[in-house]
Each structure stands twice: as structure tokens, then as C-alpha cells.
Design an enzyme around this catalytic site. Structure first.
Site, PDB file in Angstrom:
ATOM      1  N   ARG A 290      -6.147  -6.258  11.869  1.00  0.00           N
ATOM      2  CA  ARG A 290      -5.601  -6.193  13.231  1.00  0.00           C
ATOM      3  C   ARG A 290      -4.654  -7.351  13.570  1.00  0.00           C
ATOM      4  O   ARG A 290      -3.499  -7.119  13.880  1.00  0.00           O
ATOM      5  CB  ARG A 290      -6.723  -6.136  14.277  1.00  0.00           C
ATOM      6  CG  ARG A 290      -7.575  -4.894  14.176  1.00  0.00           C
ATOM      7  CD  ARG A 290      -8.399  -4.694  15.420  1.00  0.00           C
ATOM      8  NE  ARG A 290      -9.318  -5.793  15.672  1.00  0.00           N
ATOM      9  CZ  ARG A 290     -10.114  -5.854  16.723  1.00  0.00           C
ATOM     10  NH1 ARG A 290     -10.079  -4.882  17.625  1.00  0.00           N
ATOM     11  NH2 ARG A 290     -10.933  -6.857  16.903  1.00  0.00           N
ATOM     12  N   ASP A 291      -5.110  -8.577  13.520  1.00  0.00           N
ATOM     13  CA  ASP A 291      -4.282  -9.711  13.940  1.00  0.00           C
ATOM     14  C   ASP A 291      -3.741 -10.439  12.711  1.00  0.00           C
ATOM     15  O   ASP A 291      -3.957 -11.633  12.530  1.00  0.00           O
ATOM     16  CB  ASP A 291      -5.107 -10.643  14.819  1.00  0.00           C
ATOM     17  CG  ASP A 291      -4.252 -11.712  15.471  1.00  0.00           C
ATOM     18  OD1 ASP A 291      -3.032 -11.532  15.534  1.00  0.00           O
ATOM     19  OD2 ASP A 291      -4.809 -12.736  15.914  1.00  0.00           O
ATOM     20  N   LEU A 292      -3.019  -9.721  11.877  1.00  0.00           N
ATOM     21  CA  LEU A 292      -2.529 -10.280  10.620  1.00  0.00           C
ATOM     22  C   LEU A 292      -1.240 -11.058  10.872  1.00  0.00           C
ATOM     23  O   LEU A 292      -0.328 -10.568  11.539  1.00  0.00           O
ATOM     24  CB  LEU A 292      -2.281  -9.152   9.624  1.00  0.00           C
ATOM     25  CG  LEU A 292      -1.948  -9.543   8.181  1.00  0.00           C
ATOM     26  CD1 LEU A 292      -3.076 -10.326   7.559  1.00  0.00           C
ATOM     27  CD2 LEU A 292      -1.645  -8.304   7.370  1.00  0.00           C
TER      28      LEU A 292
END
Length: 358
Positions: free
Chosen positions: A190-192
Site C-alpha cells: 500500500r504505502d510503497l
């Protein structure tokens, strides 16, 4: 958007729906860092530290506690000595009092730590995903220890401005391998972003993916997500456009494309000082690739930054791309050497880059 020292901030509008019951052994510890823990019930580290510790690893000598009740500069947690927080983060430096080996430590509330570390526990060991070294639990907090790192990729790219293709290929291959491993095990990141990858060696040739607390564990083959969570520069157009669900894995691949573009070009593929204008550019999905890049590198970037999620490469397919398997690049990236990057610095841009995207 061009890199700044604090650009990669994120926000989560909805709590992650995925949890995994864990069974971790409770370990006794000597001292808690909780602010509401009664003080002076145990001896503080003002007492002489372990005689075996090298001087550079010993906690700072503590003066008598002032009347204001300030916290000491170091605390003992089980066999570890917890030192100061690392610059710009909530992660502590730590050292094992017996082996003198350095670690990093994250402190989680006891009520949430099992859920937060679930992705680490679920994943099988992989050379490019950071493992948990040990968990020490107390009454109110859990202390999770990891191998120490030597800086993150965001800071490295910001210092170097851009990386040559041979170096970028060697580092990006490790990033792609970490993401593919997570996807294979049903973990969507998700928060790559660049900051999630840290170096494990002083030479800055080996990377691991860290900070899996924002990840979501899938319950089956369906990777549909509804929550919108991410960093402005890395968010995919479908997240901004969709009012319903989107493919979490495809969104990770988009973010990975932004990572590669930024490594090779020295700036984000979509940039603007105004958030509304930035999101408009991302929604349109139109970007330019410098002619200085090789045709193979351009191809890989474009295969990940496709507006339609279904048209993007899957994470496992990225590792098969010719740019990552060129004999010349493999030969040079297999023995990367550090280089002096201090002559090039990516300038700080508008303050809006420090803001969350939703």
C-alpha cells in the site's frame, strides 16, 4: 515530485481490515519507557553500564534526575540498551548489552503490536525483506528489534540526484524481489516508496524492505482494497479516480514504477507544487522519460506506469524484464561499489510536498 528530506509522508483514512492472530512469547524486561509507568521502582541506567560495552556504544553518563522529572537518555529493555531516537524518525538506536551488536527498535502499544507486526510474521524469510530479530514485551508496550541499517534509498537518491543504470538495476532488482515476495504471500504494501528500502551494508549495495506496518494481509486471491492510503508522489491514478475498490497489487506496481523513475531521473514522474494540480497529472497518467535513458529502461518504466492497472506488469514479471537481465548490467551490478555523491544534491521544492495526499 522532486525529492525533499521530508517528502514521503502518508496517511490512512480507514483502519486496515486485515489482522492475523499471532503467538509470540512474552519476554520479561527490566525497564519500561511508558510515560505513565511509576518511576524509581527499578534502578535506572545511571548505574554503570555493562563493563563489556565498548565506550562508543555505552549510553551517555546520566546526571542526577532534575526536579522537572526528565526522562533518562537511555533505558534497559531486556538484554538491550535503548539509546536515542534516530534523526527524523520514531525509531530508537539500540545495542545488545552482551554482544555489543547494534539494532534499531520500534516501540508499539501492546494492544496493537500483534496486528502491526503480523506481516513480518506471515512472510517467509527473504534476503530483501527485513526480519524481526526479537520482540520484548512489557505491560503497556512491545519493543520490536531489527538489524541496524545504513540509511534509506530516499536519502541516497536525494544526495546522488540520479543513479547510473548499472547501479540502479542492481538496487532495483532487490526492491522488485522484495515486493514480489510479499505479493506471493498475500501481503499488499500500500504505502510503497523509496524510504521503505534501507541499506544493510556500509557500502550501500544491499537493500531490504522495512516498515511493513502499513501493509494489508489478503484473505484470499482477491487483492481488492477500498481504503486510500499512500504518499502523494507515489499514489496510482485508480486510487484517486475510484470510488470503489482497486487492485492493491497493481497499485504497488505503480508505486514501484515511480521508485524506478525517480532513481534514474532524479525527480518524480508527476510533479507540481499544488496538490490539486499534482493529482490531476497523476489521473491523466502522462509523463515524459528522458532520452538519456536506454530503450530497455524506458520500456520497464512505462510497463509499470500504465494508467490502466490491468495493463501493468505483475511484480513477479518485473524480475523477468530484459533491463534487469542484461549481461552487461548483471556483471556490473553484482559488485557495486560506493561512490561519492556529495557534489550533487536534489534541491528542496514546495512545502506542499510535505503534506499527506488525502
Amino acid at each position: 515530485m522532486p525529492l525533499s528530506s521530508t517528502d514521503e509522508m502518508s496517511v490512512n483514512l480507514q483502519p486496515g481490515p486485515c489482522t492475523l492472530p499471532l503467538r509470540l512469547k512474552r519476554v520479561d524486561f527490566e525497564e519500561s519507557l511508558d510515560a505513565d509507568t511509576p518511576k524509581c521502582k527499578r534502578p535506572r541506567l545511571s548505574q554503570p553500564p555493562s563493563p563489556g560495552l565498548a565506550p562508543c556504544l555505552r549510553p551517555l553518563t546520566q546526571s542526577p534526575r532534575p526536579s522537572g522529572g526528565e526522562q533518562p537518555s537511555a533505558s534497559r529493555i531486556g538484554p538491550y540498551i535503548l539509546l536515542e531516537k534516530m534523526e527524523g524518525s520514531q525509531i530508537h538506536r539500540a545495542v545488545h548489552s552482551v554482544t555489543e551488536k547494534e539494532y534499531t527498535c520500534k516501540v508499539f502499544p501492546m494492544k496493537k503490536y500483534r496486528e502491526l507486526i503480523a506481516p513480518y510474521v506471515l512472510l517467509l524469510p527473504h534476503e530483501n525483506v527485513v526480519p524481526i530479530s526479537e520482540v520484548v514485551t512489557g505491560e503497556r508496550s512491545a519493543y520490536v528489534f531489527f538489524e541496524r541499517s545504513y540509511g534509506d534509498m530516499h536519502s541516497y537518491v536525494r544526495t546522488c540526484k540520479r543513479l547510473p543504470e548499472d547501479e540502479a538495476a542492481g538496487l532495483f532488482r532487490q526492491m522488485a524481489a522484495a515486493v514480489a515476495h510479499c505479493h506471493c504471500r498475500g501481503v499488499v504494501l500500500r504505502d510503497l516508496k523509496l524510504r521503505k528500502f534501507v541499506f544493510t551494508d556500509r557500502q550501500r549495495t544491499k537493500l531490504v524492505l522495512q516498515d511493513l506496518e502499513d501493509s494489508c494481509i489478503l484473505k484470499g486471491e482477491d487483492d481488492s482494497l477500498t481504503d486510500k492510503h499512500g504518499c502523494p508522489a507515489y499514489v496510482g491514478p485508480e486510487i484517486l479516480n475510484s470510488r470503489h475498490s482497486y487492485s492493491g497489487k497493481a497499485a504497488d506496481v505503480w508505486s514501484l514504477g515511480v521508485v524506478l523513475y525517480t532513481m534514474l531521473v532524479g525527480r518524480y514522474p508527476f510533479q507540481d507544487v499544488e496538490p490539486a494540480a499534482l493529482f490531476g497529472k497523476i489521473r491523466r497518467g502522462v509523463f515524459t522519460v528522458p532520452d538519456s535513458l536506454s530503450a530497455s529502461a524506458k520500456c520497464l518504466v512505462r510497463c509499470m506506469l500504465r494508467k490502466a492497472p490491468s495493463e501493468r506488469l505483475e511484480s513477479s514479471d518485473i524480475l523477468l524484464h530484459p533491463w534487469l537481465n542484461s549481461p552487461s548490467l548483471l556483471a556490473t551490478s553484482s559488485h557495486l561499489t560506493p561512490r561519492n555523491c556529495t557534489d550533487q544534491v536534489v534541491p528542496d521544492f514546495g512545502k506542499n510536498e510535505d503534506e499527506d495526499f488525502l
